[in-house]
Design a protein around this motif. Structure first.
Motif, PDB file in Angstrom:
ATOM      1  N   ILE A  32       0.831  -1.209   0.000  1.00 47.46           N
ATOM      2  CA  ILE A  32       0.000   0.000   0.000  1.00 47.46           C
ATOM      3  C   ILE A  32       0.865   1.258   0.000  1.00 47.46           C
ATOM      4  N   PHE A  33       1.835   1.306   0.905  1.00 48.63           N
ATOM      5  CA  PHE A  33       2.712   2.468   0.989  1.00 48.63           C
ATOM      6  C   PHE A  33       3.462   2.683  -0.316  1.00 48.63           C
ATOM      7  N   ALA A  34       4.043   1.622  -0.867  1.00 51.38           N
ATOM      8  CA  ALA A  34       4.854   1.762  -2.079  1.00 51.38           C
ATOM      9  C   ALA A  34       4.013   2.217  -3.261  1.00 51.38           C
ATOM     10  N   HIS A  35       2.831   1.648  -3.409  1.00 51.15           N
ATOM     11  CA  HIS A  35       1.982   2.025  -4.539  1.00 51.15           C
ATOM     12  C   HIS A  35       1.540   3.487  -4.423  1.00 51.15           C
ATOM     13  N   TYR A  36       1.139   3.892  -3.231  1.00 52.34           N
ATOM     14  CA  TYR A  36       0.696   5.273  -3.038  1.00 52.34           C
ATOM     15  C   TYR A  36       1.855   6.253  -3.231  1.00 52.34           C
ATOM     16  N   ILE A  37       3.031   5.906  -2.706  1.00 55.39           N
ATOM     17  CA  ILE A  37       4.193   6.782  -2.861  1.00 55.39           C
ATOM     18  C   ILE A  37       4.564   6.925  -4.334  1.00 55.39           C
ATOM     19  N   PHE A  38       4.450   5.842  -5.106  1.00 53.92           N
ATOM     20  CA  PHE A  38       4.753   5.946  -6.532  1.00 53.92           C
ATOM     21  C   PHE A  38       3.762   6.867  -7.226  1.00 53.92           C
TER      22      PHE A  38
END
Length: 222
Positions: free
Chosen positions: A176-182
């Motif tokens: 979740i964090f990685a996708h949102y940060i991207f």
């Protein structure tokens, strides 16, 4: 509906209030796998070398592709934000080490995977970096490399579960964090690309834009 179902479950299905520590159902269900690697350290080392090698190769390929072909700082911005935030969360949230923790040195060094006993659980860097690199390759139309990132991530998840080096929540949160940060990096990377390095819009989107000619005309007229 999902929120309603979750609320119903929490209201009517009382949990065990005497539970202490963290109860991870996935780790409980995979205890035989964990025991196998605890009893067979050599196979644990093989698993760690394989998974670390996949992650090293994936990351080196991503860095090469970015340095050779990329026209935006989006990827480095996303990686920087992801690991900066992770350094904060791993210091703010410190978990109890799971029972059966089996992370160690496999005998072969890795470029990007740190070895040794640590408690940096929330959130998983192994899983998150795979998601970031998947998104980067996918955005540039490199479907084969994007698929390789997914395969690498599945290997990382298996290793994390088998060796108890992360809880399930750490890996879910990493996705979740990685996708949102991207997504945020893709939205705001123009601040670095255009205002610092002067990269025009048409060049920034040359790899994944269906309107390259229109954007090039727009840049030339501005």
């Amino acid at each position: 509906m999902a929120c309603f179902a979750n609320s119903w479950y929490l209201f009517y299905q009382k949990g065990d209030m005497s539970q202490r520590g963290i109860k991870d159902s996935l780790l409980i269900a995979t205890e035989p796998i964990n025991k196998f690697f605890l009893d067979n350290i050599q196979y644990r080392n093989y698993l760690m070398i394989l998974c670390s090698g996949l992650l090293d190769f994936m990351t080196l390929s991503s860095c090469y592709y970015w340095a050779r072909y990329s026209t935006t700082w989006r990827f480095l911005l996303a990686m920087g934000v992801f690991y900066s935030l992770r350094s904060m969360t791993t210091n703010l949230v410190i978990y109890e080490i799971p029972k059966g923790y089996n992370w160690g040195y496999p005998g072969v060094m890795s470029l990007f995977v740190p070895y040794g006993a640590t408690a940096d659980f929330f959130y998983s860097g192994h899983v998150g970096t795979c998601v970031l690199q998947y998104n980067e390759f996918h955005s540039n139309g490199k479907s084969n490399w994007a698929a390789f990132c997914i395969v690498t991530m599945l290997f990382q998840i298996f290793m994390m579960v088998a060796l108890r080096s992360h809880y399930t929540l750490d890996m879910l949160a990493a996705v979740i964090f990685a996708h949102y940060i991207f997504i945020m990096s893709e939205r705001y990377s123009y601040l670095v690309d255009y205002y610092i390095f002067g990269i025009p819009l048409s060049k920034r989107l040359a790899n994944n834009s269906y309107h390259f000619s229109e954007l090039q005309q727009q840049d030339s007229s501005s």
